[in-house]
Structure formats: C-alpha cells, structure tokens
Design an enzyme around this catalytic site. Structure first.
Site, PDB file in Angstrom:
ATOM      1  N   GLY A  46      29.583 153.158   8.884  1.00 58.16           N
ATOM      2  CA  GLY A  46      30.458 152.090   9.359  1.00 58.16           C
ATOM      3  C   GLY A  46      31.748 152.593   9.979  1.00 58.16           C
ATOM      4  N   CYS A  47      31.780 153.877  10.337  1.00 56.20           N
ATOM      5  CA  CYS A  47      32.981 154.396  10.992  1.00 56.20           C
ATOM      6  C   CYS A  47      32.631 154.776  12.428  1.00 56.20           C
ATOM      7  CB  CYS A  47      33.488 155.644  10.292  1.00 56.20           C
ATOM      8  SG  CYS A  47      33.751 155.395   8.556  1.00 56.20           S
ATOM      9  N   GLN A  48      33.553 154.507  13.344  1.00 57.27           N
ATOM     10  CA  GLN A  48      33.312 154.895  14.738  1.00 57.27           C
ATOM     11  C   GLN A  48      33.453 156.391  14.907  1.00 57.27           C
ATOM     12  OE1 GLN A  48      35.718 152.637  17.396  1.00 57.27           O
ATOM     13  NE2 GLN A  48      34.444 150.825  17.176  1.00 57.27           N
TER      14      GLN A  48
END
Lengths: 134, 402
Positions: A46-48
């Site tokens: 869920g992290c860019q």
C-alpha cells in the site's frame, strides 16, 4: 535524537522549505537496510514508494529497522522511529502517532489517499505491537 | 467566433493550493471543469431532475431529451454512424470491462488477446479476468526504449489465433501517440476484434472511429472537461447486437417473466439500471463547450507549450526524460537525479504545482523500463506559458533540496 528535539525544531520553521529540508536531512540518519532485508517479504503493502520493515522483540522491547527508496519518506520514518523504537508493545499502542504528525503539521502525509506509506507503516507497527502485547 | 482564451472559464484555476496560485499539470488524471459544465449539473438537479425513459411527466421528458441529446453529441464527437452505437458507462474502465464480459471471445480457434506494454491497468486487468475464466492467453506488444510500439512484433503477435486486440491511443505514462490505425488493420486482416482506449486521446485529437476502423472505442467524460462517473463505449452496431448484456436490471429489458427475459436493442441492452443522468447531462455540456472553443488553435498552443517544456526539461541538469516518442501528446514523464518520483511530487505540491508521481497504473511499463515510476506533467488546453515556467522553476527549487 529525541522526539522533544524534533518537536522543538519544527516550532522554529517559518515555511515549508525549512521543514522539508529538515525532514530530508534527518532521513539521511536512517541507517540503510541490508540488501538481504530489502526483499519482497519485508515490503509494506500500500505504499507508492518501496518501504521495508523488519523488527525483533528483545526484553519486551520492539526494535524496528525501516527503510525506503524515497527520501522524504525516509525522513518521516525517522521521526516515527524516534517516537516508538525500543518501546514495549503496550507503550507503542499508547503512543498517539496521528496526533504527533498532526502537531508537526505533517497530516498531509497521513491522508487517506491511496498509497500513503506512512499510514500503512503506522498500521503495520500497531499490528506488530498488538501481536507482541497479546 | 470560437474562443481562444479559455483559462477564465475554469474557476478552479484561479484558486490556490498550499497557499500559492495553483498550477494544474495533472490533466491526464482528470481535467478541470468549465463553469458551464458545473452550472449545467446544478441546473439538472435544480430544474429538471427526474428518472429517464419511463415516467409520463414533463421533467422526465426533459431529462430523457437531455440524456439522449448527449448520446447524439457523442456520436457526432466520434463520427459514429448511429446513436445506437453509443453506450453510457461509468468511464473508460467500465467500458473495457463491458466489452471483456460481453463479447463472445472464446472459440476453439482464437485463444489470444493482444495488448501492449503501454497499457493502463484498466486495459490489462479486465483481459486477465476474462483470460482466466476462459483459459485464454494475454500477450503484449513490446516497446522500444523510446516508448514506441514494436510494430514488427505486433505483426507476429496478431495472427489467426487472436480473438481481440486492445490498444491505447495515447500512453498515459509516456504520452506516446500510437498508430492505432495500423494496429487495427492488422487485427482486421486476421479477423480479430480491435478495441481502442481513447481515455488520453479524445480531448487532444479529433476522433473518427470509421477512419481508425476499430470495433470498439472507449473514453471517459472527466478527462475532457466533463464530470466523473460518466464515460462512453462506442461499438459497431452489428457487434453490439450480437453481444450478450453484461449486467441485468431495469431499463435494459424488453419482456420479463419469472423464468426468462428478453432484452432491448442496443444501446439500452447494455444500460441496466438508472444511468448517471447528471453525468450524461454534464458530459453533454462539456461536448458543447468543446464545440464552442477553438480546439484547433488551442491545441496548437498546447502542443508548442508541451514541446517547449520538453526541450527545457531535456536541457536541465539532473533531469532525465522517460520516453522519447516521435509523436507526443500532452504528457511528459521524467525522473530527477538522486530522488524518488514521490519526493519530487511532494516538493512540487508544496509550491502549488499539482502533478502525478508514481507508476501511473502502468506497472508493466515501469517494469519494462526498469524504473519505480516517473514524475508526470500532463497538460490541457487551458495551460499556458506560466504553468510551464512554474514547473521549471519549481523543479529547480526542488533540486536544491536533494
């Protein structure tokens, strides 16, 4: 570095430039994670940007190692680590990280918008602390 | 006389972001809306809100007429032969999913779906889903390091085994304009269907589906000054007639008994449930607005702004352009030395410059290029030299942080 020092520094910032130069600067203090740990298994979903987390529990203290390929995220993670590293699981649960980032005027980085590394990281840390406390 | 200065039509462009005047360069994600579109949506709710196609009263008549007028405008916008070929959807993504779920793709003979490495996830994942269900293969046309499709490889990938080719008109990650006509011709030669994703092209070039000679063309309203939640699937009528509906419900049926139903003709067969009426009305206003402005000269001004900004970026130390297309649309992707795209996104955001940093729903493309993502500046018809200048000076400032 103590959390009080960070908070004090933030009080003196006049504008975004000082603030972000500071965040980028303290990000450099975050030790680079060993390549052996920078692996898929340790990635926070869920992290860019890519964010890795490993931890160990010793004498009821949680020790985290965190790294990212983005500089600003590293700075934010440094603040996070100063706030919670080497605390017991129950102390971590009691720490209100959201309020901390709000006080520092960094709520934009905690926004609900997708792919926000910091929020995902805080979620993961709380989950680890809860598992450690039970 | 058509308008050549449109910036003041978009109220948001006069607002500020992070306490600084807004420079909006995230148009590939969504465009801003002119006042006439905003007003039209308000008018609909304030003066003729009603459900369409069934009720026997004046408001419903007016709402239905407006919705159907938008369908006519869309047909004209795409140079479609018939309004029956225009299906309203939520947007590009839903349009592609509709095709993936409604076209009888699987035959004993045709086992391949061909896409390209430039596709947005919305033109990849629906094909994965249908491929899993029917045991088909998905293959991608590769690209050069500049981001151009390998047409020779396309010629070998597209063959008598191909059921459908789904290709983007303009790459949302790199701004490459694809020769979709050539790809569609290859599909046609082998009896395969061809879908063109027009999400990033519909605003920027005149679209002529007959000239492209595709079977399906899809786009989103919100990327051409319209509201979110409304988009279009254009399909050849003879195909739409053969396709089975994807969703069932009200509005799409002819006759229903407890054990069976028969369906309406296209487009209604594919529009189950109450449509996004406000969205369609707003899209109608956006298309009308596009007719009123001088798209040709605004497009030329935009192209020269993009070209000029690309050249300035190329000359800046520490900036690496990603993709070097022969023909570029209004998108520029780049990387900044010693930084992650997200760092640059944050440092520009703090200066009131809105753009996108990341993989842009293009993970296979980023993997192909071996990068985590890009910083992407995407322009529209209302951007001017001041936006280009602010991007450059914003980047120069950001570089002092690294």
């Amino acid at each position: 570095m103590e959390l009080a020092e960070i908070k004090e520094s933030f009080e003196f910032f006049d504008d975004w430039e000082d603030k972000y130069r500071f965040i980028l600067e303290i990000g450099k203090d975050l030790p680079d994670m060993d390549d052996d740990y920078r692996i898929e298994k340790n990635l926070i979903r869920g992290c860019q940007s890519q964010v890795w987390l490993v931890y160990a529990i010793e004498d009821n203290k949680l020790r985290f190692q965190i790294d990212s390929d983005a500089h600003i995220v590293r700075g934010l993670l440094k603040i996070l680590l100063v706030a919670i590293n080497n605390l017991s699981p129950s102390e971590i649960i009691e720490t209100d990280l959201e309020t901390l980032f709000e006080e520092l005027g960094l709520m934009a980085h905690l926004s609900m918008s997708r792919g926000n590394g910091l929020r995902a990281m805080i979620g993961k840390i709380n989950q680890i602390a809860e598992n450690g406390a039970s | 006389m058509s308008k050549t200065n449109i910036r003041s039509d978009f109220p948001i462009l006069a607002t500020s972001s992070r306490g600084k005047p807004l420079t909006y360069l995230d148009n590939a994600a969504t465009t801003q809306k002119p006042q006439c579109v905003i007003d039209k949506i308000g008018d609909y709710y304030a003066t003729f809100n009603a459900n369409v196609h069934r009720a026997a009263h004046e408001m419903a008549e007016k709402a239905t007429a407006e919705l159907e007028r938008t369908r006519e405008s869309c047909a004209k916008f795409l140079n479609a032969k018939s309004t029956n070929e225009i299906i309203f959807t939520k947007g590009t993504t839903e349009s592609i999913n509709l095709v993936a779920n409604s076209v009888p793709l699987f035959s004993e003979k045709r086992r391949n779906i061909v896409i390209s490495e430039l596709e947005h996830h919305s033109n990849i994942v629906p094909w994965h889903l249908v491929a899993e269900r029917h045991n088909l293969r998905v293959a991608a046309i590769g690209i050069s390091d500049d981001g151009e499709l390998d047409l020779n490889q396309a010629r070998s990938l597209i063959n008598d085994d191909t059921a459908l080719v789904a290709i983007t008109h303009v790459s949302n990650g790199l701004g490459v304009v694809n020769d979709v006509k050539a790809i569609c011709r290859m599909a046609r030669e082998h009896g395969a269907l061809c879908l063109v994703d027009g999400a990033q092209s519909a605003l920027h070039f005149p679209i002529n589906v007959e000239d492209i000679d595709c079977d399906f063309f899809v786009f989103s309203g919100h990327k051409l000054f319209g509201p979110t939640g409304i988009g279009v699937l254009w399909g050849r009528i003879e195909l739409l007639e053969k396709m089975t509906p994807w969703q069932g419900g009200g509005e799409m049926i002819e006759k229903v008994s407890i054990t069976s139903s028969t369906y309406q003709q296209p487009p209604f067969k594919f529009e189950a449930g109450t449509p996004n009426i406000a969205g369609a009305v707003g899209l109608g206003a956006a298309l009308k607005y596009l007719e009123q402005i001088d798209r040709d000269s605004l497009g030329k001004a935009q192209d020269s702004l993009v070209k000029n900004t690309t050249e300035r970026l190329a000359d800046m130390p520490g900036i690496k352009l990603i993709g070097n297309p022969n023909k570029r649309s209004a998108i520029i992707s780049f990387l900044v030395e010693n930084s992650h795209p997200n760092d640059i996104g944050t440092l520009l955001d703090q200066q009131g410059i809105a753009l996108r940093a990341g993989h842009h729903c293009n993970m296979p493309l980023m993997d192909r290029l071996g990068i985590p993502g890009t910083v992407r500046a995407s322009f529209s018809l209302y951007n001017d030299d001041s936006d280009g200048d602010r991007l450059i000076s914003g980047l120069e400032k950001a570089q002092t942080f690294l």
